[in-house]
Design a protein around this motif. Sequence first.
Motif, PDB file in Angstrom:
ATOM      1  N   SER A 157      -9.085  -0.502  21.990  1.00  0.00           N
ATOM      2  CA  SER A 157      -9.297  -0.095  23.283  1.00  0.00           C
ATOM      3  C   SER A 157      -8.581  -1.022  24.313  1.00  0.00           C
ATOM      4  CB  SER A 157     -10.857  -0.107  23.804  1.00  0.00           C
ATOM      5  OG  SER A 157     -11.212  -1.380  23.736  1.00  0.00           O
ATOM      6  N   GLN A 158      -8.139  -2.240  23.971  1.00  0.00           N
ATOM      7  CA  GLN A 158      -7.437  -3.106  24.611  1.00  0.00           C
ATOM      8  C   GLN A 158      -6.106  -2.794  24.884  1.00  0.00           C
ATOM      9  OE1 GLN A 158      -8.836  -5.522  26.666  1.00  0.00           O
ATOM     10  NE2 GLN A 158     -10.975  -4.627  25.863  1.00  0.00           N
ATOM     11  N   MET A 159      -5.427  -2.131  23.976  1.00  0.00           N
ATOM     12  CA  MET A 159      -3.898  -1.760  23.682  1.00  0.00           C
ATOM     13  C   MET A 159      -3.724  -0.503  24.770  1.00  0.00           C
ATOM     14  SD  MET A 159      -3.381  -1.405  19.641  1.00  0.00           S
ATOM     15  CE  MET A 159      -3.836  -2.640  18.681  1.00  0.00           C
ATOM     16  N   GLY A 160      -2.498  -0.577  25.144  1.00  0.00           N
ATOM     17  CA  GLY A 160      -2.112   0.539  26.314  1.00  0.00           C
ATOM     18  C   GLY A 160      -1.778   1.937  25.473  1.00  0.00           C
ATOM     19  N   THR A 161      -1.811   2.916  25.722  1.00  0.00           N
ATOM     20  CA  THR A 161      -1.232   4.097  25.355  1.00  0.00           C
ATOM     21  C   THR A 161      -0.328   4.633  26.018  1.00  0.00           C
ATOM     22  OG1 THR A 161      -3.127   5.153  26.598  1.00  0.00           O
ATOM     23  CG2 THR A 161      -3.689   4.629  24.533  1.00  0.00           C
ATOM     24  N   GLY A 162       0.423   5.399  25.220  1.00  0.00           N
ATOM     25  CA  GLY A 162       1.507   6.022  26.062  1.00  0.00           C
ATOM     26  C   GLY A 162       2.251   6.913  24.840  1.00  0.00           C
ATOM     27  N   ILE A 163       3.269   7.759  25.486  1.00  0.00           N
ATOM     28  CA  ILE A 163       4.029   8.529  24.571  1.00  0.00           C
ATOM     29  C   ILE A 163       5.482   8.379  25.190  1.00  0.00           C
ATOM     30  CG2 ILE A 163       3.443  10.635  25.901  1.00  0.00           C
ATOM     31  CD1 ILE A 163       3.424  11.842  23.141  1.00  0.00           C
ATOM     32  N   HIS A 164       6.460   8.201  24.482  1.00  0.00           N
ATOM     33  CA  HIS A 164       7.955   8.156  25.059  1.00  0.00           C
ATOM     34  C   HIS A 164       8.341   9.409  25.673  1.00  0.00           C
ATOM     35  CE1 HIS A 164      12.003   7.430  24.932  1.00  0.00           C
ATOM     36  NE2 HIS A 164      11.871   6.161  24.408  1.00  0.00           N
ATOM     37  N   PRO A 165       9.033   9.081  26.925  1.00  0.00           N
ATOM     38  CA  PRO A 165       9.299  10.259  27.962  1.00  0.00           C
ATOM     39  C   PRO A 165      10.212  11.155  27.211  1.00  0.00           C
ATOM     40  CG  PRO A 165      10.190   8.207  28.569  1.00  0.00           C
ATOM     41  CD  PRO A 165       9.184   7.750  27.481  1.00  0.00           C
ATOM     42  N   ASP A 166      10.797  10.745  26.358  1.00  0.00           N
ATOM     43  CA  ASP A 166      12.078  11.621  25.665  1.00  0.00           C
ATOM     44  C   ASP A 166      11.678  12.251  24.331  1.00  0.00           C
ATOM     45  OD1 ASP A 166      13.834  11.203  27.627  1.00  0.00           O
ATOM     46  OD2 ASP A 166      14.006   9.272  26.555  1.00  0.00           O
ATOM     47  N   GLU A 167      10.356  12.441  24.076  1.00  0.00           N
ATOM     48  CA  GLU A 167       9.632  12.813  22.809  1.00  0.00           C
ATOM     49  C   GLU A 167      10.195  14.151  22.556  1.00  0.00           C
ATOM     50  OE1 GLU A 167       6.205  15.448  21.195  1.00  0.00           O
ATOM     51  OE2 GLU A 167       5.951  14.514  23.254  1.00  0.00           O
ATOM     52  N   VAL A 168      10.138  15.402  23.478  1.00  0.00           N
ATOM     53  CA  VAL A 168      10.408  16.597  23.117  1.00  0.00           C
ATOM     54  C   VAL A 168      11.785  16.722  22.665  1.00  0.00           C
ATOM     55  CG1 VAL A 168      10.615  18.824  24.198  1.00  0.00           C
ATOM     56  CG2 VAL A 168       8.469  17.325  24.652  1.00  0.00           C
ATOM     57  N   GLU A 169      12.600  16.296  23.684  1.00  0.00           N
ATOM     58  CA  GLU A 169      14.236  16.252  23.451  1.00  0.00           C
ATOM     59  C   GLU A 169      14.693  15.490  21.912  1.00  0.00           C
ATOM     60  OE1 GLU A 169      18.281  14.372  25.137  1.00  0.00           O
ATOM     61  OE2 GLU A 169      16.626  14.479  26.286  1.00  0.00           O
ATOM     62  N   VAL A 170      14.025  14.510  21.918  1.00  0.00           N
ATOM     63  CA  VAL A 170      14.427  13.642  20.470  1.00  0.00           C
ATOM     64  C   VAL A 170      13.885  14.401  19.378  1.00  0.00           C
ATOM     65  CG1 VAL A 170      14.202  11.319  19.397  1.00  0.00           C
ATOM     66  CG2 VAL A 170      14.811  11.689  21.815  1.00  0.00           C
ATOM     67  N   THR A 171      12.735  14.982  19.459  1.00  0.00           N
ATOM     68  CA  THR A 171      12.053  15.656  18.230  1.00  0.00           C
ATOM     69  C   THR A 171      12.954  16.936  18.176  1.00  0.00           C
ATOM     70  OG1 THR A 171       9.907  14.636  18.758  1.00  0.00           O
ATOM     71  CG2 THR A 171       9.860  16.698  17.564  1.00  0.00           C
ATOM     72  N   GLN A 172      13.327  17.658  19.055  1.00  0.00           N
ATOM     73  CA  GLN A 172      14.020  18.901  18.702  1.00  0.00           C
ATOM     74  C   GLN A 172      15.281  18.341  18.114  1.00  0.00           C
ATOM     75  OE1 GLN A 172      13.526  21.973  19.446  1.00  0.00           O
ATOM     76  NE2 GLN A 172      15.504  22.451  18.509  1.00  0.00           N
ATOM     77  N   GLU A 173      16.055  17.264  18.333  1.00  0.00           N
ATOM     78  CA  GLU A 173      17.195  16.633  17.975  1.00  0.00           C
ATOM     79  C   GLU A 173      17.050  16.390  16.233  1.00  0.00           C
ATOM     80  OE1 GLU A 173      18.559  13.482  20.216  1.00  0.00           O
ATOM     81  OE2 GLU A 173      19.118  14.524  22.029  1.00  0.00           O
ATOM     82  N   SER A 174      15.940  15.635  16.242  1.00  0.00           N
ATOM     83  CA  SER A 174      15.566  15.183  14.926  1.00  0.00           C
ATOM     84  C   SER A 174      15.371  16.343  13.820  1.00  0.00           C
ATOM     85  CB  SER A 174      14.556  14.261  15.005  1.00  0.00           C
ATOM     86  OG  SER A 174      14.083  14.101  13.575  1.00  0.00           O
TER      87      SER A 174
END
Length: 134
Positions: A14-31
């Motif tokens: 719970s002390q850790m920050g959470t987040g998601i990379h802002p380029d997730e959708v684009e990079v996932t599509q490329e991958s």
Amino acid sequence: MTILRIPDLAGAISQMGTGIHPDEVEVTQESNEWFASYNLMSQPRWNEMLKMKYGRCGARIYPSGDKKRLRIAIDWLTLVFNYDDLLDDATSDLTHNESGAAEASKIMLSVLSDTDNFQPTPSLPVAAAFYRHV
């Protein structure tokens, strides 16, 4: 008497920050396009693989930084999990062929241990995909 102390994992997490990379959708599509280019699986299996959301996992593991490194993380997750699934799949030859599975593992490990001499094997195209990132 032995005392076992279990750390407060929930508290630590719970002390850790959470987040998601802002380029997730684009990079996932490329991958996904890159991985699809190897034609490693049938369309139904591909559709099931997409439900696993390896890109989302990579974007959560690597929530900041450059897109190139995010791409490497997502590609590796996709490769490793799909290779593992190949070994577990009841319809895969590797599931029922112990020596074949051992040979496939040897090839996959040679990508890391003997990079300079590695030669892609037509019978294991996932190794060629793996080699791309070494």
